[in-house]
Scaffold this motif. Structure first.
Motif, mmCIF file in Angstrom:
data_model
loop_
_atom_site.group_PDB
_atom_site.id
_atom_site.type_symbol
_atom_site.label_atom_id
_atom_site.label_comp_id
_atom_site.label_asym_id
_atom_site.label_seq_id
_atom_site.Cartn_x
_atom_site.Cartn_y
_atom_site.Cartn_z
ATOM 1 N N PHE A 23 0.867 -1.158 0.058
ATOM 2 C CA PHE A 23 0.006 -0.080 -0.010
ATOM 3 C C PHE A 23 0.867 1.251 0.255
ATOM 4 O O PHE A 23 0.526 2.204 -0.683
ATOM 5 C CB PHE A 23 -0.938 0.001 0.998
ATOM 6 C CG PHE A 23 -1.933 0.844 1.251
ATOM 7 C CD1 PHE A 23 -3.265 0.653 0.568
ATOM 8 C CD2 PHE A 23 -2.011 2.081 1.836
ATOM 9 C CE1 PHE A 23 -4.100 1.622 0.358
ATOM 10 C CE2 PHE A 23 -2.914 3.123 1.907
ATOM 11 C CZ PHE A 23 -4.111 2.723 1.149
ATOM 12 N N THR A 24 2.168 1.109 0.525
ATOM 13 C CA THR A 24 3.041 2.183 0.695
ATOM 14 C C THR A 24 4.136 1.717 -0.212
ATOM 15 O O THR A 24 4.365 0.515 -0.551
ATOM 16 C CB THR A 24 3.403 2.686 2.162
ATOM 17 O OG1 THR A 24 3.920 1.616 2.736
ATOM 18 C CG2 THR A 24 2.144 3.058 2.699
ATOM 19 N N GLY A 25 5.171 2.705 -0.485
ATOM 20 C CA GLY A 25 6.400 2.225 -1.091
ATOM 21 C C GLY A 25 6.498 3.020 -2.285
ATOM 22 O O GLY A 25 5.466 3.915 -2.975
ATOM 23 N N CYS A 26 7.441 2.912 -3.157
ATOM 24 C CA CYS A 26 7.911 3.530 -4.400
ATOM 25 C C CYS A 26 6.724 3.479 -5.426
ATOM 26 O O CYS A 26 6.401 2.087 -5.645
ATOM 27 C CB CYS A 26 9.165 3.130 -5.085
ATOM 28 S SG CYS A 26 10.402 3.309 -4.004
ATOM 29 N N THR A 56 -9.222 5.852 9.684
ATOM 30 C CA THR A 56 -8.794 6.933 10.394
ATOM 31 C C THR A 56 -7.534 6.796 11.408
ATOM 32 O O THR A 56 -7.006 5.391 11.586
ATOM 33 C CB THR A 56 -9.869 7.597 11.466
ATOM 34 O OG1 THR A 56 -10.043 6.362 12.584
ATOM 35 C CG2 THR A 56 -11.154 7.515 10.879
ATOM 36 N N LEU A 57 -6.808 8.160 11.497
ATOM 37 C CA LEU A 57 -5.523 7.920 12.232
ATOM 38 C C LEU A 57 -5.713 7.133 13.723
ATOM 39 O O LEU A 57 -4.947 6.171 14.002
ATOM 40 C CB LEU A 57 -5.038 9.394 12.706
ATOM 41 C CG LEU A 57 -3.613 9.475 13.219
ATOM 42 C CD1 LEU A 57 -2.759 8.589 12.409
ATOM 43 C CD2 LEU A 57 -3.391 10.844 13.418
ATOM 44 N N PRO A 58 -6.809 7.544 14.447
ATOM 45 C CA PRO A 58 -6.771 6.588 16.027
ATOM 46 C C PRO A 58 -7.046 5.182 15.648
ATOM 47 O O PRO A 58 -6.609 4.536 16.383
ATOM 48 C CB PRO A 58 -8.325 7.301 16.488
ATOM 49 C CG PRO A 58 -8.419 8.629 16.031
ATOM 50 C CD PRO A 58 -7.888 8.647 14.353
ATOM 51 N N GLU A 59 -7.806 4.674 14.279
ATOM 52 C CA GLU A 59 -7.637 3.301 14.346
ATOM 53 C C GLU A 59 -6.230 2.715 14.044
ATOM 54 O O GLU A 59 -5.988 1.638 14.481
ATOM 55 C CB GLU A 59 -8.595 3.170 12.969
ATOM 56 C CG GLU A 59 -10.313 3.320 13.315
ATOM 57 C CD GLU A 59 -11.069 2.860 11.921
ATOM 58 O OE1 GLU A 59 -11.969 2.333 12.220
ATOM 59 O OE2 GLU A 59 -10.676 3.652 11.039
ATOM 60 N N LYS A 94 5.374 0.520 10.674
ATOM 61 C CA LYS A 94 4.329 1.419 10.110
ATOM 62 C C LYS A 94 3.669 0.591 9.057
ATOM 63 O O LYS A 94 2.449 0.643 8.977
ATOM 64 C CB LYS A 94 4.719 2.698 9.908
ATOM 65 C CG LYS A 94 5.011 3.919 10.856
ATOM 66 C CD LYS A 94 5.628 4.952 10.291
ATOM 67 C CE LYS A 94 4.633 5.727 9.299
ATOM 68 N NZ LYS A 94 4.873 7.184 8.720
ATOM 69 N N ASN A 95 4.351 0.432 8.114
ATOM 70 C CA ASN A 95 3.968 -0.537 6.984
ATOM 71 C C ASN A 95 3.138 -1.731 7.440
ATOM 72 O O ASN A 95 2.046 -2.023 6.958
ATOM 73 C CB ASN A 95 4.892 -0.682 5.997
ATOM 74 C CG ASN A 95 5.550 0.723 5.323
ATOM 75 O OD1 ASN A 95 4.704 1.270 5.240
ATOM 76 N ND2 ASN A 95 6.566 0.230 4.885
ATOM 77 N N ILE A 96 3.595 -2.407 8.432
ATOM 78 C CA ILE A 96 3.075 -3.493 8.720
ATOM 79 C C ILE A 96 1.627 -3.092 9.513
ATOM 80 O O ILE A 96 0.581 -3.888 9.080
ATOM 81 C CB ILE A 96 3.754 -4.478 9.959
ATOM 82 C CG1 ILE A 96 4.995 -5.022 9.270
ATOM 83 C CG2 ILE A 96 3.000 -5.491 10.564
ATOM 84 C CD1 ILE A 96 5.954 -5.670 10.032
ATOM 85 N N ALA A 97 1.524 -2.262 10.348
ATOM 86 C CA ALA A 97 0.323 -1.826 10.873
ATOM 87 C C ALA A 97 -0.666 -1.485 9.507
ATOM 88 O O ALA A 97 -1.724 -1.790 9.678
ATOM 89 C CB ALA A 97 0.483 -0.791 11.876
ATOM 90 N N LEU A 98 -0.181 -0.738 8.950
ATOM 91 C CA LEU A 98 -1.307 -0.238 7.698
ATOM 92 C C LEU A 98 -1.727 -1.412 6.956
ATOM 93 O O LEU A 98 -2.794 -1.434 6.410
ATOM 94 C CB LEU A 98 -0.515 0.735 6.757
ATOM 95 C CG LEU A 98 -1.056 1.343 5.522
ATOM 96 C CD1 LEU A 98 -2.121 2.192 6.060
ATOM 97 C CD2 LEU A 98 -0.115 1.924 4.662
ATOM 98 N N ASN A 331 2.775 10.448 6.392
ATOM 99 C CA ASN A 331 4.116 10.916 6.623
ATOM 100 C C ASN A 331 4.495 11.583 7.930
ATOM 101 O O ASN A 331 5.645 11.510 8.289
ATOM 102 C CB ASN A 331 4.596 11.919 5.437
ATOM 103 C CG ASN A 331 4.657 11.318 4.193
ATOM 104 O OD1 ASN A 331 4.795 10.042 3.824
ATOM 105 N ND2 ASN A 331 4.745 12.129 2.785
ATOM 106 N N THR A 332 3.300 12.083 8.780
ATOM 107 C CA THR A 332 3.274 12.646 9.723
ATOM 108 C C THR A 332 3.216 11.541 10.769
ATOM 109 O O THR A 332 3.443 11.739 12.069
ATOM 110 C CB THR A 332 2.244 13.749 10.206
ATOM 111 O OG1 THR A 332 1.141 12.880 10.131
ATOM 112 C CG2 THR A 332 2.229 14.616 8.925
ATOM 113 N N VAL A 333 2.706 10.082 10.519
ATOM 114 C CA VAL A 333 2.369 8.951 11.592
ATOM 115 C C VAL A 333 3.680 8.800 12.192
ATOM 116 O O VAL A 333 4.666 8.303 11.359
ATOM 117 C CB VAL A 333 1.731 8.042 10.835
ATOM 118 C CG1 VAL A 333 1.432 6.805 11.853
ATOM 119 C CG2 VAL A 333 0.364 8.583 10.466
#
Length: 356
Positions: A23-26, A56-59, A94-98, A331-333
């Motif tokens: 979901f994230t990455g280049c 959402t961010l809290p989730e 972070k990527n694992i959680a996402l 990017n702020t997480v």
């Protein structure tokens, strides 16, 4: 019986290789044709959208903080100083959680498509689990993660529905596994290594001279092993450089050369010298057919087939979706660094209410 969801979800992410993990990455591409779009116009604290589903961010912080504190409880806070190829462990986590939460939400969309839903009892379980977990949180954890009991209830409801969707998908997958396919054997072995480890743990191959010395030692051990009334256990203690002497395994689980030699042995038969990347082995077969282990391996193979079948269904569905990432917010997480924030039992509480 209902399996524990946390085990299932971890298995999905690690073994099925689902597209959500990219979901994230280049380029935000997943190599599967799924469209990932960066857009403006997100609601406040909205991390991503997948079709009609949002996160959402809290989730996300519930998942991220749980993983963070799990790591820290085992390795300490210094673990975050590590990185690989310029990517910090924090970024990987972070990527694992996402990936985890995006996968859950995608499975909920699947459930809607297949008209799979929770019954009233399951909804009540989610509500009770949320109450139990929320009561474990202190004021700092509630404030810094930005959560409410209702938000936790929604997360547990989504977890339960994802599990139900998985069970729905695999309900008719019950392959017949033969004894031969699942056959598990037990062997002992002597290992004479042909490598050393440097200060970083990297394997350094022996010189040709050192390899020859190792081979001569293996020949000596083999000769003694084949003598009448030889004590193989004693020879293991004297010669072997493996911390483990006995292995039980099925087909496809060991080094192919080692495995082929082992499966061709009869009970109490000893192999010739077998060479693998680890060194020279002398294998003794203890049991050519372990009934208990073979039956356990059948269950394992069935679960693998089910996960593979689910993965195919999931991948085909993901291929139809459009995903939108709020890159600016993402990017702020970061982690919460506060001594009062130690919660890590989000999945354990869920399992108490939805476990086997």
């Amino acid at each position: 019986m209902r399996k524990k969801l946390y085990h299932n979800i971890a298995a999905f992410i690690l073994s099925v290789g689902l597209a959500i993990t990219s979901f994230t990455g280049c380029g935000f591409g997943d190599g599967m044709g799924t469209k990932v779009v960066l857009t403006t116009g997100f609601d406040k604290n909205e991390i991503f959208r997948i079709e009609t589903s949002t996160c959402t961010l809290p989730e996300l912080m519930v998942y991220l903080t749980t993983i963070q504190n799990r790591y820290e409880s085992v390795y300490g806070t210094e673990i975050w100083n590590t990185n690989a190829d310029g990517v910090t462990l924090e970024e990987n986590v972070k990527n694992i959680a996402l990936a985890q939460i995006a996968q859950i939400k995608t499975m909920n969309l699947m459930a809607e498509r297949y008209e799979v839903s929770l019954d009233e009892e399951e909804k009540a379980q989610a509500e009770n689990a949320a109450k139990a977990y929320y009561e474990t949180l202190n004021d700092s954890e509630i404030a810094l993660m930005g959560v409410s009991q209702k938000l936790i209830e929604n997360l547990y409801t989504e977890l339960a529905l994802a599990e139900k969707m998985y069970q729905y998908t695999i309900k008719d997958i019950n392959p017949e596994i033969s004894d031969d396919e699942a056959r598990t054997i037990t062997v002992q072995h002597i290992l004479i290594k042909t490598y050393a480890l440097d200060g970083t743990g990297k394997k350094i191959a022996y010189t040709e001279s050192a390899r020859q010395d190792a081979y001569e030692e293996a020949k000596e051990a083999l000769k003694l092993a084949r003598e009448e009334d030889a004590d193989f256990d004693e020879l293991i203690r004297k010669y072997s450089e493996d911390d483990k002497a006995t292995y039980s395994f099925g087909k496809g689980e060991m080094d192919p050369v080692f495995e082929e030699a082992a499966f061709n042995l009869g009970t109490d038969e000893i192999s010739d010298i077998v060479e693998t990347e680890y060194g020279y082995h002398i294998i003794k077969c203890i049991n050519t057919f372990d009934r208990e282990e073979t039956d356990a391996n059948k269950i394992k193979i069935v679960e693998q087939r089910r996960e593979e079948a689910f993965g195919r269904e999931y991948d085909a569905y993901v291929d139809t979706l459009t995903r939108n990432l709020n890159e600016e917010l993402w990017n702020t997480v970061g982690f919460i660094h506060d001594e009062n924030v130690t919660t890590q039992n989000f999945f354990e509480v869920y399992s108490r209410y939805f476990g086997a």
